[in-house]
Design an enzyme around this catalytic site. Structure first.
Site, PDB file in Angstrom:
ATOM      1  N   HIS A   1      42.287  13.662  55.104  1.00  0.00           N
ATOM      2  CA  HIS A   1      41.653  14.988  55.068  1.00  0.00           C
ATOM      3  C   HIS A   1      41.193  15.458  56.451  1.00  0.00           C
ATOM      4  O   HIS A   1      40.552  16.508  56.553  1.00  0.00           O
ATOM      5  CB  HIS A   1      40.464  15.027  54.097  1.00  0.00           C
ATOM      6  CG  HIS A   1      40.861  14.895  52.651  1.00  0.00           C
ATOM      7  ND1 HIS A   1      40.030  15.243  51.614  1.00  0.00           N
ATOM      8  CD2 HIS A   1      41.999  14.464  52.067  1.00  0.00           C
ATOM      9  CE1 HIS A   1      40.631  15.025  50.457  1.00  0.00           C
ATOM     10  NE2 HIS A   1      41.839  14.540  50.719  1.00  0.00           N
TER      11      HIS A   1
ATOM     12  N   HIS B   1      50.307  11.614  43.907  1.00  0.00           N
ATOM     13  CA  HIS B   1      50.366  13.078  43.933  1.00  0.00           C
ATOM     14  C   HIS B   1      51.093  13.554  45.182  1.00  0.00           C
ATOM     15  O   HIS B   1      51.057  12.908  46.237  1.00  0.00           O
ATOM     16  CB  HIS B   1      48.970  13.696  43.843  1.00  0.00           C
ATOM     17  CG  HIS B   1      48.028  13.295  44.949  1.00  0.00           C
ATOM     18  ND1 HIS B   1      47.941  13.983  46.142  1.00  0.00           N
ATOM     19  CD2 HIS B   1      47.120  12.295  45.027  1.00  0.00           C
ATOM     20  CE1 HIS B   1      47.010  13.418  46.905  1.00  0.00           C
ATOM     21  NE2 HIS B   1      46.506  12.390  46.250  1.00  0.00           N
TER      22      HIS B   1
ATOM     23  N   GLU C   1      46.581   5.597  46.199  1.00  0.00           N
ATOM     24  CA  GLU C   1      45.593   6.268  47.043  1.00  0.00           C
ATOM     25  C   GLU C   1      45.269   5.404  48.262  1.00  0.00           C
ATOM     26  O   GLU C   1      45.354   4.172  48.203  1.00  0.00           O
ATOM     27  CB  GLU C   1      44.312   6.530  46.253  1.00  0.00           C
ATOM     28  CG  GLU C   1      44.411   7.623  45.217  1.00  0.00           C
ATOM     29  CD  GLU C   1      44.338   9.023  45.820  1.00  0.00           C
ATOM     30  OE1 GLU C   1      44.279   9.134  47.057  1.00  0.00           O
ATOM     31  OE2 GLU C   1      44.348   9.991  45.036  1.00  0.00           O
TER      32      GLU C   1
ATOM     33  N   GLU D   1      46.077  17.114  42.294  1.00  0.00           N
ATOM     34  CA  GLU D   1      45.039  16.101  42.425  1.00  0.00           C
ATOM     35  C   GLU D   1      43.958  16.541  43.400  1.00  0.00           C
ATOM     36  O   GLU D   1      42.785  16.252  43.214  1.00  0.00           O
ATOM     37  CB  GLU D   1      45.656  14.779  42.899  1.00  0.00           C
ATOM     38  CG  GLU D   1      44.773  13.548  42.674  1.00  0.00           C
ATOM     39  CD  GLU D   1      43.787  13.281  43.809  1.00  0.00           C
ATOM     40  OE1 GLU D   1      42.882  12.442  43.628  1.00  0.00           O
ATOM     41  OE2 GLU D   1      43.909  13.908  44.883  1.00  0.00           O
ATOM     42  N   GLU D   2      44.369  17.270  44.437  1.00  0.00           N
ATOM     43  CA  GLU D   2      43.434  17.663  45.483  1.00  0.00           C
ATOM     44  C   GLU D   2      42.635  18.928  45.146  1.00  0.00           C
ATOM     45  O   GLU D   2      41.718  19.286  45.868  1.00  0.00           O
ATOM     46  CB  GLU D   2      44.175  17.893  46.804  1.00  0.00           C
ATOM     47  CG  GLU D   2      44.859  16.649  47.372  1.00  0.00           C
ATOM     48  CD  GLU D   2      43.867  15.605  47.866  1.00  0.00           C
ATOM     49  OE1 GLU D   2      42.647  15.779  47.645  1.00  0.00           O
ATOM     50  OE2 GLU D   2      44.303  14.606  48.455  1.00  0.00           O
TER      51      GLU D   2
ATOM     52  N   ASP E   1      47.228  10.461  52.648  1.00  0.00           N
ATOM     53  CA  ASP E   1      46.751  10.940  51.352  1.00  0.00           C
ATOM     54  C   ASP E   1      47.694  11.987  50.787  1.00  0.00           C
ATOM     55  O   ASP E   1      47.493  13.178  50.992  1.00  0.00           O
ATOM     56  CB  ASP E   1      45.339  11.495  51.496  1.00  0.00           C
ATOM     57  CG  ASP E   1      44.648  11.718  50.161  1.00  0.00           C
ATOM     58  OD1 ASP E   1      45.171  11.248  49.137  1.00  0.00           O
ATOM     59  OD2 ASP E   1      43.592  12.361  50.141  1.00  0.00           O
TER      60      ASP E   1
ATOM     61  N   ASP F   1      50.639  16.832  46.300  1.00  0.00           N
ATOM     62  CA  ASP F   1      49.868  17.897  46.948  1.00  0.00           C
ATOM     63  C   ASP F   1      48.928  17.321  48.009  1.00  0.00           C
ATOM     64  O   ASP F   1      48.557  16.141  47.973  1.00  0.00           O
ATOM     65  CB  ASP F   1      49.089  18.713  45.921  1.00  0.00           C
ATOM     66  CG  ASP F   1      48.100  17.873  45.113  1.00  0.00           C
ATOM     67  OD1 ASP F   1      48.444  16.728  44.745  1.00  0.00           O
ATOM     68  OD2 ASP F   1      46.980  18.356  44.844  1.00  0.00           O
TER      69      ASP F   1
END
Length: 561
Positions: free
Chosen positions: A495, A151, A302, A273-274, A235, A153
């Site tokens: 994150h 992903h 991931e 995805e997030e 990520d 995003d």
């Protein structure tokens, strides 16, 4: 190519971490990969924003005959990049049946393919009973499909003032960000080869970097101990870019070989995805399932790794479901209990029963830990001391292994509540974000990956298989792909503020993806010497190379085939 390669043919005779592969056997353009990662991290792609990354990926992949199938849905950008192997019979079969060019034909100059038009071709061919040797034409490929999923995003950067190295979308290189196993490599040319900045995949490298910046990026190759700091480095733009440059390097080196041309390569990329994850991979998989299209192998990029890239392979995930309970009563003064109906007194015994029974559903199995129950909310009243509330609320979550399904757990919860005489005054709602899924760790695809990581690192990294953590898009992809796992960079800073990827692990990940793909599609094989080495490096089922974990050992097989 006169003979099939052995794994030994790929290895550097004197590897120096993070460079394990012979640069002549694996022509990886690390410089362009690093420049592309830096550029992509500089783009603010807080979900569901894509900031034209998928368009740039189309530019990178177009010279390798990839088509970009557009699955955009709502505000979400979804693209399936696909390269049909040259030995596919689909282009000629579709052209014969439809009297028009197949949209995925590599000989077509058009790069972008609308999903609705491709789907229409498939439906027309199906109505015309198109087939290859009696087998109905598939939509995407009549060859095995190797997919990397990811992903573009990212999550919001958080409090900007806490980013102490650089702004989240102004990535930069720093030393001493975190402890890592890499060190400066003076004789770097012996490890990276002469293709740096020269491959067909260097589009973003050329477009967004001045000659001075390009020179600096080359220098970073000999400093794998540095880190690139920025939102999305782990990520998961790091894993995404690594997968792109692993496959383009494989195609640069071995295009035309039987193994390459008997395989269809694909990248399934989303920008959702997030966030809610309703319009991204989930939507694409639903569309592919509708036309009965399956995938053969899938690696989700991931950040699965713990302390060192490759030390953890997530070969599955637990299912996750949540329940909301509301007990109804009658509000009133606490001094007059005969005039009230206290909903808390109803909710507590129900929750006690649910917790007691759902906390001991199983003991786990060889692929999963035990199913877990967690009460996450319990609320009633507004704090008034002499008032019985009219309602009480609770929420709980169950993370479940493959011994259960959402439906079986739902039935169990309903059965427990039904035992209570006031059950009609308990309102229940629930939702499931994903069922459990697993690729058994003794599966050949999983075992090959663990073997390769141990071989590349000369036994320094021994992978363990894990099904913990939260959810991922694997919960959707599993519906059309039986062989799938997650493998990516380390996840200590995902994150978080100052999210970063160590350059060495980024370079190592490219090589792991490269070698894994080569082995999976049959381009290389494990020779007898390699198999003997594996048996020496890899622990038996009774040994666990990660002493900090209570989970079972990876169970790697050493039998020669």
């Amino acid at each position: 190519m006169t003979r099939k390669l052995t794994f030994k043919d790929l290895l550097h005779t004197q590897p120096c971490a993070p460079y394990f592969l012979d640069p002549l056997a694996a022509e990886i353009d690390y410089t362009s990969a690093l420049a592309t990662l830096e550029e992509f991290v500089s783009r603010n792609t807080v979900s569901p924003e894509d900031a034209n990354i998928q368009q740039d990926l189309a530019k990178i992949l177009a010279p390798y005959n990839f088509k970009a199938i557009n699955f955009n849905h709502g505000e979400t950008t979804n693209t399936l990049f696909i390269r049909l192997g040259a030995n596919s019979q689909l282009p000629s079969a579709y052209s014969h049946v439809l009297d028009q060019d197949f949209l995925l034909d590599p000989n077509n100059s058009e790069v972008f393919v609308p999903w609705d038009k491709l789907k229409a071709q498939f439906q027309q061919a199906k109505l015309a009973r198109g087939n290859i040797n009696g087998v109905t034409l598939p939509l995407l490929s009549d060859l095995p499909i190797f997919v990397f999923a990811g992903h573009t995003d990212v999550v919001p950067p958080g409090e900007l003032g806490k980013w102490t190295y650089n702004a989240p979308f102004a990535p930069d290189f720093h030393e001493n960000v975190s402890p890592n196993p890499y060190q400066t490599i003076p004789n770097i040319d012996e490890y990276v080869g002469a293709v740096q900045g020269q491959t067909k995949a260097n589009i973003v490298f050329k477009e967004h970097n001045s000659p001075m910046q390009q020179s600096s990026l080359t220098q970073y190759l000999q400093h794998p101990e540095l880190s690139l700091v920025g939102r999305g480095t782990t990520d998961m733009k790091g894993g995404l870019v690594a997968s792109i440059f692993a496959i383009t390097a494989l195609l640069d080196t071995y295009t035309g070989s039987k193994a390459i041309e008997n395989t269809t390569f694909a990248f399934l990329i989303t920008s959702d995805e997030e966030a809610a994850a309703l319009h991204g991979t989930k939507y694409v998989v639903e569309q592919l399932a509708e036309v009965e299209q399956s995938l053969t192998w899938c690696v989700i990029a991931e950040p699965s790794s713990s302390k060192t890239v490759g030390d953890t392979i997530r070969n599955g995930r637990r299912g996750s479901a949540s329940w909301w309970l509301t007990a109804n009563g009658e509000q009133g003064h606490v001094a007059y209990p005969h005039l009230v109906d206290n909903p808390i007194h109803k909710l507590i015994p129900v929750l006690n029963a649910i917790q007691e029974e759902l906390s001991q559903l199983d003991q786990g199995n060889e692929n999963f830990p035990a199913t877990s129950f967690q009460l996450v909310e319990l609320a009633a009243g507004d704090g008034t001391t002499n008032l019985v509330p009219g309602q009480a609320h609770a929420q709980f979550n169950i993370r479940f292994n493959n011994e259960h399904t959402y439906a079986s757990l739902q039935a169990k919860v309903n059965e427990i509540i039904a035992r209570f005489p006031f059950n009609e005054q308990i309102q229940v709602t629930s939702s499931c974000s994903g069922e459990s899924f697993v690729t058994p760790k003794d599966n050949e695809f999983c075992q090959d990956c663990a073997h390769i990581i141990s071989l590349l690192t000369q036994g320094e990294v021994l992978s363990r298989f894990d099904t913990g953590g939260g959810t991922s898009d694997g919960r959707f992809i599993t519906k059309i792909c039986e062989q799938m796992f997650e493998l990516g960079t380390t996840n200590a800073t995902l994150h978080k503020v100052n999210e970063q990827v160590v350059l060495g692990e980024f370079f190592a990940l490219i090589q792991i993806y490269y070698a894994l793909t080569a082995k999976t599609i049959g381009l290389v094989d494990f020779d007898e010497q390699t198999l003997n080495t594996i048996c020496q490096l890899v622990p038996t089922k009774s040994d666990n190379p990660i002493p900090a974990s209570s989970e079972k050992a990876p169970g790697i097989h050493c039998e020669q085939e």
